[in-house]
Design an enzyme around this catalytic site. Structure first.
Site, PDB file in Angstrom:
ATOM      1  CG  ASP A 135      -2.025  -0.944   1.221  1.00  0.00           C
ATOM      2  OD1 ASP A 135      -2.353  -1.424   0.124  1.00  0.00           O
ATOM      3  OD2 ASP A 135      -2.605  -1.215   2.285  1.00  0.00           O
ATOM      4  NE  ARG A 185      -4.060  -2.752  -5.095  1.00  0.00           N
ATOM      5  CZ  ARG A 185      -3.852  -3.518  -4.014  1.00  0.00           C
ATOM      6  NH1 ARG A 185      -3.533  -2.980  -2.858  1.00  0.00           N
ATOM      7  NH2 ARG A 185      -3.972  -4.831  -4.100  1.00  0.00           N
TER       8      ARG A 185
HETATM    9  P1  FDA Z   1     -14.013   8.889  -6.249  1.00  0.00           P
HETATM   10  O1  FDA Z   1     -13.617   9.182  -4.850  1.00  0.00           O
HETATM   11  O2  FDA Z   1     -14.186  10.025  -7.190  1.00  0.00           O
HETATM   12  O3  FDA Z   1     -15.310   7.998  -6.210  1.00  0.00           O
HETATM   13  C1  FDA Z   1     -16.030   7.638  -7.371  1.00  0.00           C
HETATM   14  C2  FDA Z   1     -17.367   7.055  -6.939  1.00  0.00           C
HETATM   15  O4  FDA Z   1     -17.125   5.833  -6.217  1.00  0.00           O
HETATM   16  C3  FDA Z   1     -18.132   7.934  -5.941  1.00  0.00           C
HETATM   17  O5  FDA Z   1     -18.918   8.877  -6.602  1.00  0.00           O
HETATM   18  C4  FDA Z   1     -18.939   6.907  -5.188  1.00  0.00           C
HETATM   19  O6  FDA Z   1     -20.047   6.502  -5.952  1.00  0.00           O
HETATM   20  C5  FDA Z   1     -17.996   5.739  -5.094  1.00  0.00           C
HETATM   21  N1  FDA Z   1     -17.175   5.764  -3.869  1.00  0.00           N
HETATM   22  C6  FDA Z   1     -15.847   6.009  -3.793  1.00  0.00           C
HETATM   23  N2  FDA Z   1     -15.414   5.906  -2.509  1.00  0.00           N
HETATM   24  C7  FDA Z   1     -16.496   5.589  -1.763  1.00  0.00           C
HETATM   25  C8  FDA Z   1     -16.687   5.335  -0.368  1.00  0.00           C
HETATM   26  N3  FDA Z   1     -15.693   5.361   0.500  1.00  0.00           N
HETATM   27  N4  FDA Z   1     -17.939   5.024   0.052  1.00  0.00           N
HETATM   28  C9  FDA Z   1     -18.954   4.964  -0.832  1.00  0.00           C
HETATM   29  N5  FDA Z   1     -18.830   5.194  -2.167  1.00  0.00           N
HETATM   30  C10 FDA Z   1     -17.633   5.502  -2.620  1.00  0.00           C
HETATM   31  N6  FDA Z   1      -5.382   5.143  -1.386  1.00  0.00           N
HETATM   32  C11 FDA Z   1      -4.123   5.429  -0.953  1.00  0.00           C
HETATM   33  O7  FDA Z   1      -3.803   6.598  -0.709  1.00  0.00           O
HETATM   34  N7  FDA Z   1      -3.218   4.421  -0.776  1.00  0.00           N
HETATM   35  C12 FDA Z   1      -3.503   3.122  -1.062  1.00  0.00           C
HETATM   36  O8  FDA Z   1      -2.653   2.239  -0.896  1.00  0.00           O
HETATM   37  C13 FDA Z   1      -4.815   2.817  -1.543  1.00  0.00           C
HETATM   38  N8  FDA Z   1      -5.167   1.538  -1.875  1.00  0.00           N
HETATM   39  C14 FDA Z   1      -6.351   1.308  -2.540  1.00  0.00           C
HETATM   40  C15 FDA Z   1      -6.635   0.041  -3.040  1.00  0.00           C
HETATM   41  C16 FDA Z   1      -7.784  -0.171  -3.791  1.00  0.00           C
HETATM   42  C17 FDA Z   1      -8.049  -1.529  -4.370  1.00  0.00           C
HETATM   43  C18 FDA Z   1      -8.695   0.908  -4.016  1.00  0.00           C
HETATM   44  C19 FDA Z   1      -9.935   0.715  -4.833  1.00  0.00           C
HETATM   45  C20 FDA Z   1      -8.439   2.141  -3.471  1.00  0.00           C
HETATM   46  C21 FDA Z   1      -7.287   2.363  -2.718  1.00  0.00           C
HETATM   47  N9  FDA Z   1      -7.011   3.615  -2.170  1.00  0.00           N
HETATM   48  C22 FDA Z   1      -5.740   3.862  -1.693  1.00  0.00           C
HETATM   49  C23 FDA Z   1      -8.084   4.636  -2.042  1.00  0.00           C
HETATM   50  C24 FDA Z   1      -8.100   5.587  -3.227  1.00  0.00           C
HETATM   51  O9  FDA Z   1      -6.976   6.421  -3.204  1.00  0.00           O
HETATM   52  C25 FDA Z   1      -9.355   6.482  -3.209  1.00  0.00           C
HETATM   53  O10 FDA Z   1      -9.356   7.269  -2.046  1.00  0.00           O
HETATM   54  C26 FDA Z   1     -10.666   5.731  -3.300  1.00  0.00           C
HETATM   55  O11 FDA Z   1     -10.581   4.643  -4.164  1.00  0.00           O
HETATM   56  C27 FDA Z   1     -11.786   6.640  -3.821  1.00  0.00           C
HETATM   57  O12 FDA Z   1     -11.446   7.122  -5.098  1.00  0.00           O
HETATM   58  P2  FDA Z   1     -12.171   6.671  -6.463  1.00  0.00           P
HETATM   59  O13 FDA Z   1     -11.109   6.433  -7.461  1.00  0.00           O
HETATM   60  O14 FDA Z   1     -13.061   5.514  -6.210  1.00  0.00           O
HETATM   61  O15 FDA Z   1     -12.943   7.944  -6.961  1.00  0.00           O
END
Ligand code: FDA
Length: 309
Positions: A135, A185
């Site tokens: 991570d 990732r």
């Molecule tokens: P965005 O935040 O724009 O969300 C898009 C849509 O997804 C939202 O409109 C909503 O519908 C849905 N959604 C997203 N998050 C949600 C929540 N918490 N609850 C409900 N709905 C939600 N970060 C980091 O700094 N270090 C790391 O090592 C990791 N590791 C990691 C692994 C994996 C497999 C994932 C999917 C994510 C991470 N992250 C992470 C977290 C990442 O940085 C980010 O904060 C979240 O994925 C939310 O960003 P989105 O890309 O989903 O877009």
């Protein structure tokens, strides 16, 4: 603004105590966390695998400043990997690991201690026939984590790492890490970061994500598209096609409890999709980051600090 308030709450002992005690916390935690014990993670993994999904299991815990705790976390990961193998899940399950949970932040020799512990975990993963993904935490740890990745890959070439599109440096890191055997990732980034190192505007973060993804998709490594953002999921599919990648030559990744219907939809289309599945009792910082991604959840914190649990 609300995101910043929620991420600040992650560092407040008073708010943490109130949230952990609050009677309604468990329900919210259960949405994002498999349970307290390794058996809970195995049960949840089996359910996800039954729906055609892969998993990356994370034992919750981070930023330890206690050497004994770092050793205990290492032992717990070794036991987790044996459990994964014994359960016949190695083909479907890998593990995710925070170097700060292995001692990276210890005052004396923290980076070396975390690297040594990570080697132990990687050896256990190799014995279990699966992989480890590192991570990525706040930007002060990025260089150390990437240095550890390079060192680990000498003996364990399958080790992967997370890169965060909100950091201005990440497009360059993607170029460095888009080569053969590299598993990256790509996520947007979940920590509170200053403008000097990170894009603050959501649109700028999304544009950076697209640029980074293009580098990874056109490279020779294995891109892991970690986002729930429907636009980015669609862009990833188009880019994979353009780059001549077949299904299985990249994968989607989403968090346990976030857009589960979309996870199953992608799996049912034959896409490779992995769910990041945390378990354990140290859920507070992880939960805070998940709530910060949905500012509507600020009500949760307000209730927690005003309700007697
Ligand atoms: P965005 O935040 O724009 O969300 C898009 C849509 O997804 C939202 O409109 C909503 O519908 C849905 N959604 C997203 N998050 C949600 C929540 N918490 N609850 C409900 N709905 C939600 N970060 C980091 O700094 N270090 C790391 O090592 C990791 N590791 C990691 C692994 C994996 C497999 C994932 C999917 C994510 C991470 N992250 C992470 C977290 C990442 O940085 C980010 O904060 C979240 O994925 C939310 O960003 P989105 O890309 O989903 O877009």
């Amino acid at each position: 603004m609300l995101r910043r308030v929620l991420l600040s709450a992650a560092g407040s002992d008073r708010i943490k105590a109130a949230v952990v005690r609050a009677p309604f916390s468990r329900g919210v935690v259960n949405r994002f966390v498999a349970g307290d014990h390794v058996d809970d993670a195995i049960v949840a993994s089996r359910q996800l695998v039954a729906h055609g999904l892969l998993v990356s299991i994370d034992r919750l815990g981070e930023a330890t400043t206690d050497a004994a705790q770092a050793q205990a976390t290492t032992d717990a990961y070794v036991a987790l990997l044996k459990t994964i193998a014994d359960a016949g899940l190695a083909e479907f399950a890998e593990v995710s690991l925070k170097l700060s949970s292995l001692g990276q932040a210890l005052d004396v020799d923290g980076e070396q201690i975390a690297l040594d512990h990570a080697r132990t975990v990687c050896a256990a993963a190799t014995a279990a026939n699966t992989t480890v993904t590192l991570d990525m935490e706040d930007h002060t740890t990025t260089d150390a984590t990437l240095a550890a990745l390079h060192a680990l890959r000498v003996d364990f070439p399958g080790v992967g790492a997370v890169l965060q599109a909100y950091l201005r440096r990440t497009e360059g890191d993607c170029r460095d890490l888009a080569g053969d055997g590299s598993r990256i990732r790509l996520c947007k980034g979940a920590y509170r970061e200053p403008a000097s190192v990170a894009y603050q505007d959501r649109a700028d973060v999304d544009l950076s994500y697209v640029r980074c993804l293009r580098v990874l998709m056109h490279g020779s490594g294995y891109p892991m598209v970690a986002t729930h953002d429907p636009r980015l999921v669609a862009i990833a599919a188009a880019m994979a096609l353009q780059a001549g990648r077949e299904r299985g030559e990249y994968e989607y990744q989403m968090l346990f409890g976030v857009r589960p219907d979309e996870q199953r939809r992608l799996a049912s289309k034959g896409e490779k999709i992995r769910v990041y599945l945390p378990y354990g009792t140290q859920w507070y910082p992880y939960l805070t980051r998940r709530l910060a991604e949905r500012p509507a959840n600020v009500a949760f914190f307000l209730r927690a600090v005003t309700t007697k649990g």
